[in-house]
Write an enzyme that holds these catalytic residues in place. Sequence first.
Site, PDB file in Angstrom:
ATOM      1  CB  SER A 160     -51.444  13.524 -16.758  1.00  0.00           C
ATOM      2  OG  SER A 160     -50.803  13.327 -18.001  1.00  0.00           O
ATOM      3  CG  ASN A 161     -51.915   9.213 -19.954  1.00  0.00           C
ATOM      4  OD1 ASN A 161     -50.815   9.066 -20.459  1.00  0.00           O
ATOM      5  ND2 ASN A 161     -52.888   9.910 -20.546  1.00  0.00           N
TER       6      ASN A 161
END
Length: 420
Positions: free
Chosen positions: A228-229
Site C-alpha cells: 500500500s502507500n
Amino acid sequence: MTGIADNIDQDPTSTIAGRLDRRRVILAVTGGIAAYKSCHLVREIIRAGGEVQVLMTDAATRFVAPLTFATLSGKEVLTEMFPEPPPADPIHLTPARWGHILVVAPATANFIGRLAGGLADDLPSTVALAFQGPILLAPAMNPRLWTSPAVQDNIEQLSRRGVNFIGPEEGEMGGVHEEPGPGRMSEPDSILNRIEGLLADRSRWQDRTVLVTSGPTIEPLDPVRFLSNRSSGRMGDAVARQAILRGAEVILIRGKAVAAPPPDGVELVEVETAAEMSAAVKAHFDRCDLLVMAAAVADWTPESPHASKLKKIDGIPELTLCQTEDILAWAGSHRSRQAIVGFALETDDHLEKAGLKLASKGADLIALNDPTRPHSAFGGETVRLTLVPRDGEPEELPTLTKREAADRLLEAAQRFLSAQ
Ligand SMILES: Cc1cc2nc3c(=O)[nH]c(=O)nc-3n(C[C@H](O)[C@H](O)[C@H](O)COP(=O)(O)O)c2cc1C
C-alpha cells in the site's frame, strides 16, 4: 430603522459595487476584540450591493455597540431571543429563512464550540443551527486558544459537517499585550471575496455531480499481507467536502483503509484494490460532470496473490508484480462532457512531468504535489500544490490546509465544467 444605509458614502467609482447584487448576508458577531473589524465588513458588504442582518451575542455587545452595526447596516441589530414585546414571527427562525449565507465574524472559541456541540442558547447560535445555506466562520482568538486541542477538534468536526472557514491568519493580535501567532481574523476584504465566491459557486455547482477518488489502495500478497502507500485520504476527502458545500452531488470512491468518517452528504463507495477502484470509477463515470482523481492508486500489484498465508519457513517468496490499470488515462479517453483533474506526486522535474501527464492522460488540470517540500508531507495536514491547467500557466499555491487547497482546486476546475 430602514434607510440609514442610504447615508453611507457610496463610492460610485468603487470596482466592487454591485458584486453581491442584493444577496442577503446574516452576519453573526460574537464576543472578540476583532468585532471592530466587522464594522468595516458590514460597510463593504453594503458597498458591494448586498444586504446585511447583524446578530450579536451578549458578549459581542461589550466590544461594539449594536448602534454602530445598526447604523452601518440600516437594519435593527438582533440580540435577544425573547424581545419585548414578542414579535409575531418566530425571531429564531426568521433570519435563517431570510439569508442566503450566514457569516460568523469574529467567531470566538466559545461560539465555535457551541456550534460544534449543537447548542442553541442565544439568538445567533439558534439561527446558526436553523440556517440551511452555506456557513462561513472567520475565527479570531489568541494563539493559545486557537491551538488548543478542544478548539481544533471543534474545527475539524464543523469542517466535516461542511462549514466553511476563512483564516485565522498568522500575525499581530488585536490586544497590545497579546503575543503574535495564528489567530488573527482575516481582513474584511478577504471575507467579502469569500462570501462572493461561496454565493457564486453555489449557483455554478448545483445540479453538478462530482466524482472524487480518495485514499490508498491495498494490493494483497496473501490474505494477511499487502502493498500500500502512505496516503491518508485527507486531500480527496477535503475535495469531496468542499464540493458538497458548493451544492454539488458528490460520489466519493475511497480506499477502505481510510479510518476517518466520510464527509456528510457524500455517496460513499468503498474499495480495496486498484482494480476495484477502476471498476467503481467506470461504473459512476457517466453520471459525473467532474472527476477528481485524488486517490493514491497502486501502480503495481502482485501478479498472483497467494490464497493462503505465505509461511516464513518456506523462505523468502519471489514477488512478481504487474501493472495496474491507469484509471486517469481511461477516463481521459472515455470522456464526453466530463472535466478531469488528476494529481501528480513528483519528487523531481515536477512541471515537466505534470505537463507530460496532462497531455498523455487527456486531463484538464493536474494538481502537482512535491512531498519533499516543507509543509507538504504525504499524509499531513497541509499541502503545497501547483495547479497546472492544460491551457494556461501553472499556479503555485502557498502552503495551505487541505481544505483551503481543495477550494482553490475546485475554483480552478470550475472553468472546465461543460456549459449546461
Ligand atoms: C478583552 C477580551 C477579549 C476577548 N477576545 C476574544 C477573542 O478574540 N476570541 C475569543 O474566542 N474570545 C475572546 N474573549 C473571550 C470571549 O469574550 C468569551 O469567551 C465569551 O464568552 C464569548 O461569548 P460569545 O461566543 O457568546 O460571543 C475575550 C474576552 C475579553 C475579556
